[in-house]
Design a protein around this motif. Structure first.
Motif, PDB file in Angstrom:
ATOM      1  N   GLY A  84      25.132  27.352  74.247  1.00  0.00           N
ATOM      2  CA  GLY A  84      24.574  26.370  75.170  1.00  0.00           C
ATOM      3  C   GLY A  84      23.268  25.819  74.616  1.00  0.00           C
ATOM      4  N   SER A  85      23.054  24.520  74.749  1.00  0.00           N
ATOM      5  CA  SER A  85      21.852  23.942  74.164  1.00  0.00           C
ATOM      6  C   SER A  85      21.321  22.803  75.025  1.00  0.00           C
ATOM      7  N   PHE A  86      20.029  22.511  74.829  1.00  0.00           N
ATOM      8  CA  PHE A  86      19.406  21.370  75.502  1.00  0.00           C
ATOM      9  C   PHE A  86      18.243  20.880  74.645  1.00  0.00           C
ATOM     10  N   PRO A  87      17.903  19.587  74.728  1.00  0.00           N
ATOM     11  CA  PRO A  87      16.727  19.092  74.012  1.00  0.00           C
ATOM     12  C   PRO A  87      15.450  19.560  74.697  1.00  0.00           C
ATOM     13  N   ALA A  88      14.462  19.951  73.913  1.00  0.00           N
ATOM     14  CA  ALA A  88      13.194  20.384  74.497  1.00  0.00           C
ATOM     15  C   ALA A  88      12.578  19.293  75.354  1.00  0.00           C
ATOM     16  N   LEU A  89      12.800  18.036  74.989  1.00  0.00           N
ATOM     17  CA  LEU A  89      12.198  16.922  75.719  1.00  0.00           C
ATOM     18  C   LEU A  89      12.810  16.721  77.101  1.00  0.00           C
ATOM     19  N   ASN A  90      13.935  17.390  77.393  1.00  0.00           N
ATOM     20  CA  ASN A  90      14.494  17.298  78.745  1.00  0.00           C
ATOM     21  C   ASN A  90      13.612  17.994  79.767  1.00  0.00           C
ATOM     22  N   ALA A  91      12.838  18.962  79.340  1.00  0.00           N
ATOM     23  CA  ALA A  91      11.935  19.696  80.239  1.00  0.00           C
ATOM     24  C   ALA A  91      10.639  18.902  80.362  1.00  0.00           C
ATOM     25  N   ARG A  92      10.414  18.320  81.514  1.00  0.00           N
ATOM     26  CA  ARG A  92       9.239  17.460  81.717  1.00  0.00           C
ATOM     27  C   ARG A  92       8.527  17.845  83.006  1.00  0.00           C
ATOM     28  N   PRO A  93       7.179  17.946  82.930  1.00  0.00           N
ATOM     29  CA  PRO A  93       6.329  17.898  81.738  1.00  0.00           C
ATOM     30  C   PRO A  93       6.607  19.082  80.816  1.00  0.00           C
ATOM     31  N   TYR A  94       5.866  19.166  79.717  1.00  0.00           N
ATOM     32  CA  TYR A  94       6.206  20.163  78.700  1.00  0.00           C
ATOM     33  C   TYR A  94       6.058  21.587  79.223  1.00  0.00           C
ATOM     34  N   GLU A  95       5.214  21.787  80.268  1.00  0.00           N
ATOM     35  CA  GLU A  95       5.077  23.131  80.849  1.00  0.00           C
ATOM     36  C   GLU A  95       6.398  23.619  81.438  1.00  0.00           C
ATOM     37  N   MET A  96       7.273  22.684  81.805  1.00  0.00           N
ATOM     38  CA  MET A  96       8.560  23.071  82.387  1.00  0.00           C
ATOM     39  C   MET A  96       9.445  23.790  81.361  1.00  0.00           C
ATOM     40  N   LEU A  97       9.221  23.543  80.082  1.00  0.00           N
ATOM     41  CA  LEU A  97      10.015  24.216  79.058  1.00  0.00           C
ATOM     42  C   LEU A  97       9.832  25.725  79.133  1.00  0.00           C
ATOM     43  N   ASP A  98       8.625  26.176  79.385  1.00  0.00           N
ATOM     44  CA  ASP A  98       8.358  27.607  79.525  1.00  0.00           C
ATOM     45  C   ASP A  98       9.144  28.182  80.694  1.00  0.00           C
ATOM     46  N   ILE A  99       9.204  27.443  81.797  1.00  0.00           N
ATOM     47  CA  ILE A  99       9.938  27.892  82.987  1.00  0.00           C
ATOM     48  C   ILE A  99      11.438  27.946  82.698  1.00  0.00           C
ATOM     49  N   TRP A 100      11.958  26.932  82.042  1.00  0.00           N
ATOM     50  CA  TRP A 100      13.384  26.910  81.724  1.00  0.00           C
ATOM     51  C   TRP A 100      13.781  28.073  80.832  1.00  0.00           C
ATOM     52  N   LEU A 101      13.008  28.308  79.780  1.00  0.00           N
ATOM     53  CA  LEU A 101      13.355  29.383  78.857  1.00  0.00           C
ATOM     54  C   LEU A 101      13.238  30.750  79.512  1.00  0.00           C
ATOM     55  N   THR A 102      12.262  30.912  80.399  1.00  0.00           N
ATOM     56  CA  THR A 102      12.139  32.166  81.137  1.00  0.00           C
ATOM     57  C   THR A 102      13.367  32.402  81.996  1.00  0.00           C
ATOM     58  N   ARG A 103      13.816  31.363  82.669  1.00  0.00           N
ATOM     59  CA  ARG A 103      14.990  31.493  83.541  1.00  0.00           C
ATOM     60  C   ARG A 103      16.246  31.803  82.735  1.00  0.00           C
ATOM     61  N   ILE A 104      16.473  31.067  81.640  1.00  0.00           N
ATOM     62  CA  ILE A 104      17.684  31.283  80.845  1.00  0.00           C
ATOM     63  C   ILE A 104      17.715  32.700  80.281  1.00  0.00           C
ATOM     64  N   SER A 105      16.606  33.136  79.708  1.00  0.00           N
ATOM     65  CA  SER A 105      16.558  34.480  79.121  1.00  0.00           C
ATOM     66  C   SER A 105      16.747  35.558  80.177  1.00  0.00           C
ATOM     67  N   LYS A 106      16.109  35.369  81.339  1.00  0.00           N
ATOM     68  CA  LYS A 106      16.200  36.360  82.408  1.00  0.00           C
ATOM     69  C   LYS A 106      17.630  36.473  82.937  1.00  0.00           C
ATOM     70  N   GLU A 107      18.267  35.338  83.186  1.00  0.00           N
ATOM     71  CA  GLU A 107      19.606  35.379  83.773  1.00  0.00           C
ATOM     72  C   GLU A 107      20.628  35.936  82.774  1.00  0.00           C
ATOM     73  N   LEU A 108      20.489  35.613  81.506  1.00  0.00           N
ATOM     74  CA  LEU A 108      21.401  36.185  80.517  1.00  0.00           C
ATOM     75  C   LEU A 108      21.199  37.696  80.400  1.00  0.00           C
ATOM     76  N   SER A 109      19.953  38.140  80.485  1.00  0.00           N
ATOM     77  CA  SER A 109      19.682  39.581  80.431  1.00  0.00           C
ATOM     78  C   SER A 109      20.256  40.290  81.646  1.00  0.00           C
ATOM     79  N   GLU A 110      20.136  39.680  82.828  1.00  0.00           N
ATOM     80  CA  GLU A 110      20.678  40.280  84.048  1.00  0.00           C
ATOM     81  C   GLU A 110      22.202  40.376  83.987  1.00  0.00           C
ATOM     82  N   ILE A 111      22.839  39.357  83.431  1.00  0.00           N
ATOM     83  CA  ILE A 111      24.300  39.375  83.306  1.00  0.00           C
ATOM     84  C   ILE A 111      24.732  40.521  82.396  1.00  0.00           C
ATOM     85  N   LYS A 112      24.045  40.689  81.272  1.00  0.00           N
ATOM     86  CA  LYS A 112      24.402  41.767  80.351  1.00  0.00           C
ATOM     87  C   LYS A 112      24.098  43.138  80.942  1.00  0.00           C
TER      88      LYS A 112
END
Length: 204
Positions: A84-112
Motif C-alpha cells: 500500500g502506498s500514498f504520496p507524502a504530499l497527500n498529507a496536508r499540512p505536512y504535520e498530518m504526515l506524522d499522524i498518518w504514519l503513526t496510524r498506519i504503523s499502529k494498526e498494522l502492529s495491532e493486526i499482527k
C-alpha cells in the motif's frame, strides 16, 4: 512490428518471373520471429528484492494516487497482500504526515498482534523530488522517524531518499522512466540495499 519484420525478410527474396501459378508461394512461417514470453506471477516474484518475495500475495505496488490515496486505502492494500502506498504530499499540512504514519504503523502492529499468522504487506511513501516541492526534506525527516519500510522517488535522482531509507534498513525505489540519457535504476535505487545498517523489521 512482429509481422513487419517478417515481411521485410520476405521482400528480400529474389522475385521469380513467369505466370502467377508458377511463382513460389512465400512461406507464412514465423520461425524467425519469436514472440515474447508473458510475464507470470512467479517470474515477477523472483525479480523482487529478496525481503519482499514472501511478504506479498501478488507482486504489486498499489499506485500512490494524488488526493485519493490515504491511510484507509493503504491499510486495505496491505491486508490484501500488496504494497500500500500514498504520496507524502497527500498529507496536508505536512504535520498530518506524522499522524498518518503513526496510524498506519499502529494498526498494522495491532493486526499482527491479534493474528500472529497474519503477514500484511509493507507500505510505501512516495516522495516527489522536484525542486518545486519545498516539503521534501521535512517529509523525508518524518519518514525516517517512522522508519517507513519502502520509499518511492520520482522527478529527481533518488540518492538522498534512498540513502535515508537504507540508513534504517528500508527499501528505496525509483519510478522515473528510463531514457533521456539516464538509466532506469541509477545509483542505489530499485531495491538495491547496498550498505544497509540492518534489516527493517517490516521487510524481514
Amino acid at each position: 512490428m512482429l509481422f513487419h519484420a517478417c515481411n521485410i525478410a520476405r521482400a528480400k527474396r529474389p522475385y521469380a518471373a513467369g505466370p502467377v501459378s508458377s511463382r513460389p508461394i512465400p512461406s507464412t512461417k514465423l520461425h524467425a520471429c519469436k514472440r515474447p514470453q508473458p510475464t507470470t506471477v512467479e517470474t515477477a516474484r523472483v525479480s523482487l528484492p529478496p525481503p519482499l518475495r514472501d511478504r506479498l500475495r501478488l507482486p504489486v505496488i498499489g499506485a500512490p494516487m494524488f488526493i485519493v490515496s490515504g491511510p484507509e486505502l493503504v491499510l486495505a492494500q496491505c491486508m490484501a497482500g500488496i504494497v500500500g502506498s500514498f504520496p507524502a504530499l497527500n498529507a496536508r499540512p505536512y504535520e498530518m504526515l506524522d499522524i498518518w504514519l503513526t496510524r498506519i504503523s499502529k494498526e498494522l502492529s495491532e493486526i499482527k498482534a491479534r493474528h500472529p499468522d497474519a503477514r500484511p504487506a509493507p507500505f510505501a511513501v512516495k516522495q516527489i523530488g522536484h525542486s518545486s516541492n519545498q516539503r521534501l526534506q521535512q517529509d523525508l525527516d518524518i519518514c525516517v522517524k517512522h522508519e517507513v519500510p519502502i520509499m518511492i522517488t520520482s522527478l529527481r535522482a533518488p540518492d538522498a531518499v534512498v540513502e535515508a531509507a537504507h540508513g534504517y534498513g528500508g527499501l528505496g525505489l525509483d519510478r522515473r522512466p528510463p531514457g533521456r540519457g539516464r538509466p532506469a535504476c541509477p545509483g542505489k535505487a530499485c531495491g538495491r540495499q547496498r550498505g544497509r545498517a540492518r534489516q527493517h523489521p517490516e521487510l524481514s
